[in-house]
Structure formats: structure tokens, C-alpha cells
Design a protein around this motif. Structure first.
Motif, mmCIF file in Angstrom:
data_model
loop_
_atom_site.group_PDB
_atom_site.id
_atom_site.type_symbol
_atom_site.label_atom_id
_atom_site.label_comp_id
_atom_site.label_asym_id
_atom_site.label_seq_id
_atom_site.Cartn_x
_atom_site.Cartn_y
_atom_site.Cartn_z
ATOM 1 N N GLN A 141 0.839 -1.310 0.023
ATOM 2 C CA GLN A 141 0.005 -0.075 -0.067
ATOM 3 C C GLN A 141 0.864 1.243 0.167
ATOM 4 O OE1 GLN A 141 -2.549 -0.756 3.440
ATOM 5 N NE2 GLN A 141 -3.926 -2.232 2.344
ATOM 6 N N CYS A 142 2.206 1.026 0.201
ATOM 7 C CA CYS A 142 3.101 2.309 0.174
ATOM 8 C C CYS A 142 4.221 2.258 -0.739
ATOM 9 C CB CYS A 142 3.842 2.428 1.642
ATOM 10 S SG CYS A 142 2.565 2.366 3.008
ATOM 11 N N ARG A 143 3.914 1.404 -1.723
ATOM 12 C CA ARG A 143 4.787 0.958 -2.802
ATOM 13 C C ARG A 143 5.401 1.981 -3.365
ATOM 14 N NH1 ARG A 143 1.622 -1.912 -5.606
ATOM 15 N NH2 ARG A 143 2.119 -3.999 -4.733
ATOM 16 N N ASN A 144 4.537 3.196 -3.806
ATOM 17 C CA ASN A 144 4.905 4.452 -4.605
ATOM 18 C C ASN A 144 6.121 5.186 -3.879
ATOM 19 O OD1 ASN A 144 3.591 3.461 -6.766
ATOM 20 N ND2 ASN A 144 1.919 4.998 -6.308
ATOM 21 N N PHE A 145 5.736 5.475 -2.587
ATOM 22 C CA PHE A 145 6.588 6.193 -1.577
ATOM 23 C C PHE A 145 7.932 5.476 -1.389
ATOM 24 C CE2 PHE A 145 8.215 6.785 2.691
ATOM 25 C CZ PHE A 145 8.344 8.029 2.968
ATOM 26 N N LEU A 146 7.788 4.140 -1.070
ATOM 27 C CA LEU A 146 9.149 3.467 -0.992
ATOM 28 C C LEU A 146 9.931 3.247 -2.215
ATOM 29 C CD1 LEU A 146 7.868 0.409 0.914
ATOM 30 C CD2 LEU A 146 8.819 2.214 1.818
ATOM 31 N N HIS A 147 9.453 3.451 -3.352
ATOM 32 C CA HIS A 147 10.076 3.332 -4.563
ATOM 33 C C HIS A 147 10.626 4.459 -4.863
ATOM 34 C CE1 HIS A 147 11.328 2.615 -8.524
ATOM 35 N NE2 HIS A 147 10.718 3.528 -9.336
ATOM 36 N N ARG A 148 9.738 5.951 -4.535
ATOM 37 C CA ARG A 148 10.479 7.242 -4.740
ATOM 38 C C ARG A 148 11.616 7.432 -3.953
ATOM 39 N NH1 ARG A 148 5.544 8.830 -4.404
ATOM 40 N NH2 ARG A 148 5.737 9.868 -2.241
ATOM 41 N N ASN A 149 11.504 6.935 -2.691
ATOM 42 C CA ASN A 149 12.680 7.280 -1.663
ATOM 43 C C ASN A 149 13.713 6.100 -1.731
ATOM 44 O OD1 ASN A 149 11.889 9.608 0.294
ATOM 45 N ND2 ASN A 149 9.997 8.530 -0.271
ATOM 46 N N ARG A 150 13.734 5.170 -2.606
ATOM 47 C CA ARG A 150 14.673 3.935 -2.869
ATOM 48 C C ARG A 150 14.950 3.402 -1.493
ATOM 49 N NH1 ARG A 150 19.327 7.741 -6.160
ATOM 50 N NH2 ARG A 150 17.718 8.272 -8.062
ATOM 51 N N LEU A 151 13.614 2.787 -0.994
ATOM 52 C CA LEU A 151 13.893 2.096 0.298
ATOM 53 C C LEU A 151 13.412 0.784 -0.192
ATOM 54 C CD1 LEU A 151 12.204 4.690 2.614
ATOM 55 C CD2 LEU A 151 14.552 3.863 2.460
ATOM 56 N N GLU A 152 14.223 -0.102 0.304
ATOM 57 C CA GLU A 152 13.728 -1.568 0.151
ATOM 58 C C GLU A 152 13.061 -2.261 1.116
ATOM 59 O OE1 GLU A 152 16.128 -5.986 0.076
ATOM 60 O OE2 GLU A 152 17.156 -4.104 0.387
ATOM 61 N N PRO A 153 11.823 -2.501 0.476
ATOM 62 C CA PRO A 153 10.676 -3.227 1.376
ATOM 63 C C PRO A 153 11.105 -4.837 1.980
ATOM 64 C CG PRO A 153 9.911 -3.608 -0.879
ATOM 65 C CD PRO A 153 11.349 -2.613 -0.993
ATOM 66 N N VAL A 154 11.115 -4.895 3.208
ATOM 67 C CA VAL A 154 11.393 -6.193 3.848
ATOM 68 C C VAL A 154 10.083 -6.688 4.451
ATOM 69 C CG1 VAL A 154 12.701 -7.658 5.345
ATOM 70 C CG2 VAL A 154 13.969 -5.627 4.010
ATOM 71 N N PRO A 155 9.457 -7.814 4.099
ATOM 72 C CA PRO A 155 8.246 -8.242 4.765
ATOM 73 C C PRO A 155 8.384 -8.655 6.047
ATOM 74 C CG PRO A 155 8.561 -9.262 2.478
ATOM 75 C CD PRO A 155 9.871 -8.624 2.844
ATOM 76 N N HIS A 156 7.540 -8.419 6.939
ATOM 77 C CA HIS A 156 7.576 -8.837 8.555
ATOM 78 C C HIS A 156 6.001 -9.398 8.866
ATOM 79 C CE1 HIS A 156 7.837 -8.576 12.774
ATOM 80 N NE2 HIS A 156 9.112 -8.491 12.500
ATOM 81 N N PHE A 157 5.792 -10.223 9.711
ATOM 82 C CA PHE A 157 4.618 -10.791 9.808
ATOM 83 C C PHE A 157 3.480 -9.782 10.348
ATOM 84 C CE2 PHE A 157 5.723 -10.718 14.497
ATOM 85 C CZ PHE A 157 4.576 -10.558 14.885
ATOM 86 N N ASP A 158 3.873 -8.501 10.876
ATOM 87 C CA ASP A 158 3.067 -7.708 11.432
ATOM 88 C C ASP A 158 3.532 -6.333 11.590
ATOM 89 O OD1 ASP A 158 0.658 -6.969 13.010
ATOM 90 O OD2 ASP A 158 1.950 -6.834 14.772
ATOM 91 N N THR A 159 2.761 -5.246 11.221
ATOM 92 C CA THR A 159 3.104 -3.841 11.223
ATOM 93 C C THR A 159 3.681 -3.285 12.494
ATOM 94 O OG1 THR A 159 0.883 -3.052 11.537
ATOM 95 C CG2 THR A 159 1.677 -2.980 9.375
ATOM 96 N N ALA A 160 3.023 -3.679 13.595
ATOM 97 C CA ALA A 160 3.416 -3.265 15.126
ATOM 98 C C ALA A 160 4.472 -4.415 15.500
ATOM 99 C CB ALA A 160 2.206 -3.365 15.858
ATOM 100 N N GLY A 161 4.486 -5.496 14.913
ATOM 101 C CA GLY A 161 5.702 -6.486 15.481
ATOM 102 C C GLY A 161 7.001 -5.702 14.801
ATOM 103 N N ALA A 162 6.819 -5.314 13.450
ATOM 104 C CA ALA A 162 7.934 -4.562 12.840
ATOM 105 C C ALA A 162 8.389 -3.725 13.756
ATOM 106 C CB ALA A 162 7.766 -4.216 11.627
ATOM 107 N N ALA A 163 7.414 -2.605 14.243
ATOM 108 C CA ALA A 163 7.832 -1.562 15.255
ATOM 109 C C ALA A 163 8.585 -1.899 16.476
ATOM 110 C CB ALA A 163 6.544 -0.744 15.304
ATOM 111 N N ARG A 164 8.020 -3.120 17.141
ATOM 112 C CA ARG A 164 8.477 -3.540 18.322
ATOM 113 C C ARG A 164 9.835 -4.081 18.077
ATOM 114 N NH1 ARG A 164 5.707 -8.414 20.607
ATOM 115 N NH2 ARG A 164 6.892 -9.511 18.955
ATOM 116 N N GLU A 165 10.298 -4.763 16.960
ATOM 117 C CA GLU A 165 11.380 -5.455 16.758
ATOM 118 C C GLU A 165 12.538 -4.414 16.598
ATOM 119 O OE1 GLU A 165 13.538 -8.538 13.733
ATOM 120 O OE2 GLU A 165 11.441 -8.533 14.164
ATOM 121 N N LEU A 166 12.197 -3.350 15.929
ATOM 122 C CA LEU A 166 13.263 -2.324 15.630
ATOM 123 C C LEU A 166 13.377 -1.473 16.845
ATOM 124 C CD1 LEU A 166 14.530 -0.052 13.580
ATOM 125 C CD2 LEU A 166 12.281 1.044 13.722
ATOM 126 N N ALA A 167 12.320 -1.463 17.955
ATOM 127 C CA ALA A 167 12.893 -0.688 19.125
ATOM 128 C C ALA A 167 13.618 -1.615 20.017
ATOM 129 C CB ALA A 167 11.328 -0.413 19.873
#
Length: 352
Positions: free
Chosen positions: A191-217
Motif C-alpha cells: 500500500q506504500c509502494r510508490n513512496f518506498l520506490h520514490r525514496n529508494r527504500l527496500e521493502p522487507v516483509p514482516h509478519f505484522d506492522t506493529a511487530g516490526a515496530a517492536r522489533e526495531l525498538a
């Protein structure tokens, strides 16, 4: 290693401690369903003895025992307060939990690994309710949830329709120019494909949005951001680099609150499910019954059930007790197979 490195390690440890403390309190709350009293002196003594034996080196046994006495006292306080529990799929900070804060702000959200765990826990009486996403304006049906709804004995107690606003989150102090990868659930990344492509950010799938935030923290890797909501950012102490990064502004998700008991108050919207074969005109015949009673349908979806058969979900406006709805439901029950009313409930719509 310098002072900043050591403090970063301490921050990682603190994040894990807080997550574990939250999980411990949630487990303690759930145990109340299996006990006749909040007081279990024998169990408390076992815990204190184990903690004292395990305290070694720099950790003083008396300090550990005192800390756990406080933990168990707080656990008993929460159990005695007896807040409602609502299970949801994902980690704390998920969009489902954000929806719960609108729908039942005083309830305690309990994260589950799978959607099936949510339904099973409510059916067994472990949780009071479950909150599950049913459909999204961009992604369509949430397949696993609708497949379970075909056969579950749970009823829909309420619904909520809420905007999904994705944010780019980083660790505080991150140099945004050094970002290289972004973690999140595959659907959020799509759902954020255009934004990620425009900013040259590589998407890495995670099981959950909040789970990704928790793992980053908790792990605090360099050059990594996540896509999640503002609630996850607040919960895990992350910095919001940019809000509303989804490609389409019309991104909303509808959730069902499911329960093992029938709600006393009837709502103004109903959901039903039935099976239909591949016979031409079978679905049209059912839809016509509702049209003849001037009943407005708000959702018509089909989900593959058994070979050659589909489960049809229909949502419509109207109270189940009203005469014209009763007539339509009675005729539809005679016309279809496995007709079942999933619930008659009130629906909340959260604005932008």
C-alpha cells in the motif's frame, strides 16, 4: 564501546523488559478465569523461592524477591479489577488494537499469533471478545477471517470502520538520509509502494506492522525504518518521519467484535452467511428477496467453501426485530442452505 553504545544496549534491554512485564500481567489476568480466588499463597511462595535461587552475581536475592512481591501484588490488583479482555491478531500497537481503543477504551487488548487463536480463545471463554479485520478498501477481503466466520458459533457484537494511516517510523535520532530498508507487513508495504520506490527504500516483509515496530525498538538496527501506525510509534518510542505515506488516501479497514454471548442491545445493521451452489440465478434470487422489502445491502461477498459451493456474506441495514427484515430473513432461510445470522449490531465509523 563508549557511553552511547552502553546506553543504547540499556535502551534495548528496557524495551524487552517492558514488553515482558506487559505479557506477564496479561497472562496473570487470564489465569483469573481458571481460579476461584486471586490469592494463591502456595503458588506465590513457589515463585519467590525460584526467583531467589535464580538470583546470582550482581543480582541480590532480596532485591529480586521484593521486586516479584510487587509484581504479584499488581497482578492481583488487575485480576480483582476484572477488566474485559479483547483478543486481536498481531503485536501490541497493531491497527486492530488502535480500533479497540475507539470501540472499548477500558478493555485490555491481548495479542494473539493467528486469527484462529482469537476465535478459539473467545469460544473457550479465555477472552471476553475478539476483534478481527474483515475487509479493507484497498486489499479487499481478509480471507482467513471470513473463512472462519463461515463456521464459527461466535456472534458479531459490534463493528468499527476506521482509516488506516501508514507512517514511516525510525529510531529517535536516526539520520533519514542513511535509511536503506523498511520492515512491515506485506500488505502495508504494497500500500506504500510508490513512496518506498520514490525514496529508494527496500521493502522487507514482516509478519505484522506493529511487530516490526517492536522489533526495531528492541534490536535497534542501523539504517532501518518500519511502516506502521501512530499508535505503534507512541507505544515503542519511535520517531514519525512522515505520516500518510500510503499511495491511496482512501484506505479504511472494517473490524468485527465477536463474542460467545449474545449482546442485550440490538443494533441497526445485520450480517448473515449462507451457502449457494453454482446454479444460475441462485444468488440473484436471494438478493431480490431483500430488494422486495426495501432493505439496503451494504456488503455482498463470496468466499470459496467446498468444491462447487461458495459462502455468501451479506450485510444489510435494519434491526432484526423489524417486520420487513423478519420477512426477508424467513424467505432467505427457506431459499438457501446453511443460512445463519452472524449478528445484529451497531457500527462505529471513525473519521479522518
Amino acid at each position: 564501546m563508549n557511553l552511547d553504545d552502553i546506553r543504547a544496549d540499556i535502551d534495548r534491554i528496557d524495551a524487552r523488559i517492558l514488553a515482558l512485564l506487559t505479557e506477564r500481567m496479561e497472562k496473570a489476568l487470564i489465569t483469573r478465569r481458571f481460579k476461584t480466588s486471586t490469592l494463591d499463597s502456595a503458588r506465590e511462595q513457589q515463585v519467590l523461592e525460584r526467583v531467589t535461587r535464580a538470583s546470582r552475581g550482581i543480582l541480590d536475592p532480596e532485591f529480586s524477591a521484593g521486586l516479584y512481591r510487587q509484581l504479584m501484588a499488581e497482578s492481583k490488583r488487575i485480576q480483582e479489577a476484572g477488566p474485559e479482555t479483547v483478543a486481536f491478531q498481531g503485536a501490541h500497537g497493531a491497527y486492530s488494537e488502535a480500533a479497540l481503543l475507539h470501540l472499548k477504551p477500558d478493555a485490555v487488548g491481548i495479542p494473539c499469533q493467528e486469527f484462529s487463536d482469537v476465535f478459539e480463545g473467545v469460544e473457550k471463554g479465555i477472552y471476553d471478545y475478539g476483534l478481527v479485520p474483515v475487509e479493507n478498501t484497498l486489499g479487499g477481503l481478509v480471507g482467513p477471517v471470513n473463512s472462519i466466520l463461515i463456521y464459527t458459533r461466535l456472534t458479531i457484537a459490534a463493528a468499527i470502520d476506521m482509516p488506516i494511516r501508514h507512517c514511516l517510523l525510525t529510531l529517535p535520532g536516526t539520520d533519514h538520509r542513511e535509511l536503506r530498508t523498511v520492515w512491515s507487513h506485506p500488505q502495508a508495504l504494497a500500500q506504500c509502494r510508490n513512496f518506498l520506490h520514490r525514496n529508494r527504500l527496500e521493502p522487507v516483509p514482516h509478519f505484522d506492522t506493529a511487530g516490526a515496530a517492536r522489533e526495531l525498538a528492541e534490536t535497534r538496527p542501523k539504517r532501518v525504518a518500519v511502516v506502521a501506525g501512530k499508535f505503534a510509534a507512541e507505544l515503542y518510542g519511535l520517531e514519525i518521519v512522515k505520516e500518510d505515506i500510503q499511495d491511496s488516501p482512501n484506505n479504511r479497514t472494517r473490524f468485527f467484535l465477536v463474542s460467545a454471548k449474545k449482546e442485550a442491545a440490538e443494533g441497526e445493521k445485520c450480517s448473515v452467511v449462507f451457502t449457494a451452489g453454482d446454479k444460475a440465478g441462485s444468488l440473484f434470487a436471494v438478493l431480490r428477496l431483500f430488494a422486495e422489502e426495501n432493505i439496503n445491502l451494504t456488503r455482498i461477498e463470496s468466499v470459496p467453501d467446498t468444491p462447487g459451493k461458495y459462502a455468501i456474506f451479506i450485510d444489510f441495514e435494519g434491526a432484526l426485530a423489524s417486520e420487513h427484515v423478519q420477512r426477508a430473513v424467513h424467505k432467505a432461510r427457506e431459499t438457501t442452505d446453511d443460512f445463519r445470522i452472524l449478528g445484529c449490531y451497531k457500527e462505529m465509523r471513525v473519521q479522518e
